[in-house]
Design a protein around this motif. Structure first.
Motif, PDB file in Angstrom:
ATOM      1  N   MET A   1       0.849  -1.182   0.000  1.00 18.91           N
ATOM      2  CA  MET A   1       0.000   0.000   0.000  1.00 18.91           C
ATOM      3  C   MET A   1       0.885   1.232   0.000  1.00 18.91           C
ATOM      4  O   MET A   1       1.641   1.450   0.914  1.00 18.91           O
ATOM      5  N   ARG A   2       0.736   2.021  -1.055  1.00 19.27           N
ATOM      6  CA  ARG A   2       1.655   3.139  -1.232  1.00 19.27           C
ATOM      7  C   ARG A   2       1.291   4.337  -0.343  1.00 19.27           C
ATOM      8  O   ARG A   2       2.149   5.093   0.077  1.00 19.27           O
ATOM      9  N   GLY A   3      -0.002   4.539  -0.086  1.00 19.83           N
ATOM     10  CA  GLY A   3      -0.396   5.641   0.787  1.00 19.83           C
ATOM     11  C   GLY A   3      -0.344   6.986   0.094  1.00 19.83           C
ATOM     12  O   GLY A   3      -0.079   7.103  -1.091  1.00 19.83           O
ATOM     13  N   PHE A   4      -0.577   8.024   0.872  1.00 20.10           N
ATOM     14  CA  PHE A   4      -0.616   9.371   0.319  1.00 20.10           C
ATOM     15  C   PHE A   4       0.540  10.194   0.835  1.00 20.10           C
ATOM     16  O   PHE A   4       1.116   9.901   1.865  1.00 20.10           O
ATOM     17  N   LEU A   5       0.883  11.243   0.118  1.00 16.32           N
ATOM     18  CA  LEU A   5       1.933  12.156   0.558  1.00 16.32           C
ATOM     19  C   LEU A   5       1.361  13.147   1.549  1.00 16.32           C
ATOM     20  O   LEU A   5       0.313  13.735   1.326  1.00 16.32           O
ATOM     21  N   ALA A   6       2.079  13.327   2.663  1.00 20.56           N
ATOM     22  CA  ALA A   6       1.620  14.282   3.677  1.00 20.56           C
ATOM     23  C   ALA A   6       2.535  15.487   3.765  1.00 20.56           C
ATOM     24  O   ALA A   6       2.465  16.265   4.686  1.00 20.56           O
ATOM     25  N   SER A   7       3.449  15.614   2.814  1.00 18.61           N
ATOM     26  CA  SER A   7       4.382  16.739   2.851  1.00 18.61           C
ATOM     27  C   SER A   7       4.452  17.390   1.484  1.00 18.61           C
ATOM     28  O   SER A   7       4.322  16.730   0.469  1.00 18.61           O
ATOM     29  N   SER A   8       4.669  18.658   1.442  1.00 17.75           N
ATOM     30  CA  SER A   8       4.794  19.377   0.179  1.00 17.75           C
ATOM     31  C   SER A   8       6.223  19.394  -0.282  1.00 17.75           C
ATOM     32  O   SER A   8       7.143  19.181   0.484  1.00 17.75           O
ATOM     33  N   ILE A   9       6.398  19.637  -1.577  1.00 14.53           N
ATOM     34  CA  ILE A   9       7.737  19.686  -2.157  1.00 14.53           C
ATOM     35  C   ILE A   9       8.242  21.109  -2.127  1.00 14.53           C
ATOM     36  O   ILE A   9       7.550  22.035  -2.512  1.00 14.53           O
ATOM     37  N   GLU A 203     -11.915   3.415  11.513  1.00 14.46           N
ATOM     38  CA  GLU A 203     -11.608   4.476  10.545  1.00 14.46           C
ATOM     39  C   GLU A 203     -10.270   4.218   9.861  1.00 14.46           C
ATOM     40  O   GLU A 203     -10.121   4.473   8.653  1.00 14.46           O
ATOM     41  N   THR A 204      -9.298   3.718  10.612  1.00 15.85           N
ATOM     42  CA  THR A 204      -7.976   3.436  10.045  1.00 15.85           C
ATOM     43  C   THR A 204      -8.064   2.357   8.984  1.00 15.85           C
ATOM     44  O   THR A 204      -7.525   2.496   7.874  1.00 15.85           O
ATOM     45  N   VAL A 205      -8.750   1.264   9.298  1.00 19.40           N
ATOM     46  CA  VAL A 205      -8.890   0.165   8.338  1.00 19.40           C
ATOM     47  C   VAL A 205      -9.651   0.626   7.109  1.00 19.40           C
ATOM     48  O   VAL A 205      -9.270   0.313   5.964  1.00 19.40           O
ATOM     49  N   ALA A 206     -10.708   1.412   7.309  1.00 20.02           N
ATOM     50  CA  ALA A 206     -11.485   1.909   6.169  1.00 20.02           C
ATOM     51  C   ALA A 206     -10.626   2.787   5.276  1.00 20.02           C
ATOM     52  O   ALA A 206     -10.709   2.709   4.035  1.00 20.02           O
ATOM     53  N   GLN A 207      -9.794   3.625   5.888  1.00 19.83           N
ATOM     54  CA  GLN A 207      -8.928   4.495   5.102  1.00 19.83           C
ATOM     55  C   GLN A 207      -7.910   3.686   4.305  1.00 19.83           C
ATOM     56  O   GLN A 207      -7.653   3.966   3.129  1.00 19.83           O
ATOM     57  N   ARG A 209      -8.132   0.552   3.266  1.00 17.92           N
ATOM     58  CA  ARG A 209      -8.801  -0.180   2.175  1.00 17.92           C
ATOM     59  C   ARG A 209      -9.223   0.768   1.057  1.00 17.92           C
ATOM     60  O   ARG A 209      -9.116   0.437  -0.123  1.00 17.92           O
ATOM     61  N   ALA A 210      -9.698   1.958   1.431  1.00 20.66           N
ATOM     62  CA  ALA A 210     -10.097   2.927   0.411  1.00 20.66           C
ATOM     63  C   ALA A 210      -8.901   3.368  -0.422  1.00 20.66           C
ATOM     64  O   ALA A 210      -8.993   3.507  -1.652  1.00 20.66           O
ATOM     65  N   GLN A 211      -7.769   3.583   0.255  1.00 18.20           N
ATOM     66  CA  GLN A 211      -6.566   3.993  -0.466  1.00 18.20           C
ATOM     67  C   GLN A 211      -6.081   2.889  -1.397  1.00 18.20           C
ATOM     68  O   GLN A 211      -5.699   3.140  -2.546  1.00 18.20           O
ATOM     69  N   ALA A 212      -6.109   1.649  -0.893  1.00 25.17           N
ATOM     70  CA  ALA A 212      -5.676   0.525  -1.723  1.00 25.17           C
ATOM     71  C   ALA A 212      -6.585   0.349  -2.930  1.00 25.17           C
ATOM     72  O   ALA A 212      -6.129   0.092  -4.051  1.00 25.17           O
ATOM     73  N   GLN A 213      -7.898   0.496  -2.721  1.00 22.37           N
ATOM     74  CA  GLN A 213      -8.847   0.373  -3.830  1.00 22.37           C
ATOM     75  C   GLN A 213      -8.636   1.479  -4.847  1.00 22.37           C
ATOM     76  O   GLN A 213      -8.724   1.253  -6.062  1.00 22.37           O
ATOM     77  N   GLY A 233     -13.176  -7.419   1.352  1.00 20.21           N
ATOM     78  CA  GLY A 233     -14.530  -7.248   1.850  1.00 20.21           C
ATOM     79  C   GLY A 233     -14.922  -8.313   2.849  1.00 20.21           C
ATOM     80  O   GLY A 233     -15.592  -8.029   3.839  1.00 20.21           O
ATOM     81  N   ALA A 234     -14.510  -9.563   2.594  1.00 21.37           N
ATOM     82  CA  ALA A 234     -14.889 -10.659   3.482  1.00 21.37           C
ATOM     83  C   ALA A 234     -13.783 -11.027   4.451  1.00 21.37           C
ATOM     84  O   ALA A 234     -13.952 -11.914   5.273  1.00 21.37           O
TER      85      ALA A 234
END
Length: 440
Positions: A1-9, A203-207, A209-213, A233-234
């Motif tokens: 899971m690559r995730g999102f960037l939380a820092s600016s360039i 909320e963490t798990v939902a986030q 899974r949403a990011q991975a999807q 899902g299962a």
């Protein structure tokens, strides 16, 4: 899971100004280099040390020359360290400093600076390690707001070895906290982007899974990721701890124009190496952002690193801070555990814990952070992993080494870090971290 960037360039930029300083002792010294820029908080004064011969009352130290910075007035600073030209040269000796407090004018007693700091830094053979910019350095020491300084560097008494060439004293002023100004402007509330709020386990798990999807939908996930998301899902709840509250780089006032503008990543995060910053325990939690900005400037401007060395930091009150830029969910390559920066993360607890017991809040923060971050990469905090050495003082390059998933810096290098008292608490952190992940 690559995730999102939380820092600016940001774009790297700094300017050098040379300003004269007066000497309270009447001694003559070369003007310091003062490194500052209008758009970057803080500044760095760089003053050369000068050699002095053994005195008649101190002949026992042998022929190697002591080096000193005589007592003198300087521009305000809060953190001090010593650097030298050759990153591979070891400082066989002691460094002691004393500082004069702003306001009271009182001089501190002599304080020891941790000299064995070569166990931190970028791995050999990496672009950062081989940049030609990296210098030898002591650990930095937080002394609080000061406007006077004196430094002495003494070689070891037994078979003294000449001290490294090009030694300079680095005096770091963290500058004003931009985030604090934003908070005042907003009536005391946190400015946007300064804090990632804590999430519940659900909320963490939902986030995640949403990011991975989203990555699957965008075509950026590999086949394994896609298969796992399809079955999610299962599937039973994954072993990921709830995301803790994290103060972002913006939150502690990191100037993104100070570091290199690009990010460097590794494949995964298999282990977390715990450190102490060895900067002393005199700071308050309110001062922690200033301590971080000072260490950041010392790592980049004084030591020649591309960015803050650690991936995360924790203060004595248990606050968690984003460290090296690139995104808190990502596998960002740090400069924290020489030889084992690849596929790991570095967590620095601000302070020195060789003889002082770390606060329970700091140990709990380590557990919360690792339960979440290691969990994102399917790690078990009570498990073992194998890492390949990139070359260190303890393991030769290419050697495969087994580590606890949550290890101390001393496990990967011949060092006292993270201090005996903090190291003794890592078992507690492992158990708490695993429990937060929902493991038995």
């Amino acid at each position: 899971m690559r995730g999102f960037l939380a820092s600016s360039i940001g774009v790297a930029a700094s300017a050098a100004l040379v300003l004269p300083l007066s000497l309270s002792s009447g001694a003559i010294a070369a003007p310091p280099r003062v490194i500052a820029a209008p758009d970057v908080p803080g500044s760095t004064q760089s003053l050369p040390l000068t050699a002095v011969g053994p005195t008649s009352s101190d002949r026992s130290r042998g022929p190697a020359a002591e080096q000193r910075l005589p007592e003198q007035d300087v521009r305000p600073f809060s953190l001090i360290g010593v650097v030298w030209d050759d990153v591979h040269a070891e400082l066989h000796g002691s460094v002691q400093v004393r500082a004069r407090a702003v306001g009271t004018g009182a001089w501190s007693a002599w304080q020891d600076v941790e000299t064995h700091n070569d166990d931190h830094g970028a791995d050999p053979g990496t672009a950062e390690g081989d940049s030609g910019k990296v210098r030898g350095a002591t650990a930095p020491l937080w002394v609080g707001a000061s406007d006077g300084v004196e430094v002495r560097v003494r070689p070891e008494t037994a078979e003294p070895v000449p001290l490294p060439e090009g030694m300079r004293v680095e005096l770091v002023d963290p500058g004003e906290d931009p985030a604090a100004s934003d908070r005042v402007a907003q009536g005391g509330s946190s400015a946007a982007g300064t804090v990632l709020p804590a999430l519940s386990a659900e909320e963490t798990v939902a986030q995640v899974r949403a990011q991975a999807q989203a990555e699957v939908n965008a075509g950026t996930a590999d086949a394994t990721d896609a298969t796992e998301v399809e079955a999610a899902g299962a599937a039973a709840k994954p072993y990921i701890g709830p995301r803790p509250r994290i103060i972002t780089r913006k939150g502690w006032g990191a100037s993104e124009s100070l570091r290199e503008k690009t990010f460097v990543y590794t494949k995964t995060v298999k282990a977390a190496f715990v450190h102490h910053s060895a900067t002393g325990n005199s700071y308050t939690c309110k001062q922690a952002p200033s301590v971080l900005r000072s260490i950041y400037r010392y790592h980049v401007v004084s030591s020649g690193w591309r960015d803050f060395g650690y991936n995360f930091a924790v203060d004595k009150c248990g606050n968690i801070y984003e460290g090296r830029a690139g995104g808190v969910t990502r596998a960002v390559l740090g400069a924290h555990t020489l030889g084992f920066n690849t596929n790991s993360m570095g967590v620095a607890v601000l302070g020195t814990y060789s003889r002082s017991t770390p606060p329970a809040a700091a140990v709990t923060a380590i557990a919360r952070l690792t339960a979440w971050k290691i969990g994102l990469f399917k790690g078990n905090p009570k498990g073992k992993v194998t890492l390949t050495s990139g070359g260190s003082g303890k393991y030769k390059k290419g050697k495969k080494v087994s580590f606890n998933v949550i290890s101390g810096h001393r496990d990967g290098f011949l060092t006292e870090c993270p201090g005996a008292r903090l190291y003794s608490k890592l078992g507690t952190a492992r158990s708490a971290s695993a429990k937060l992940q929902g493991r038995a």
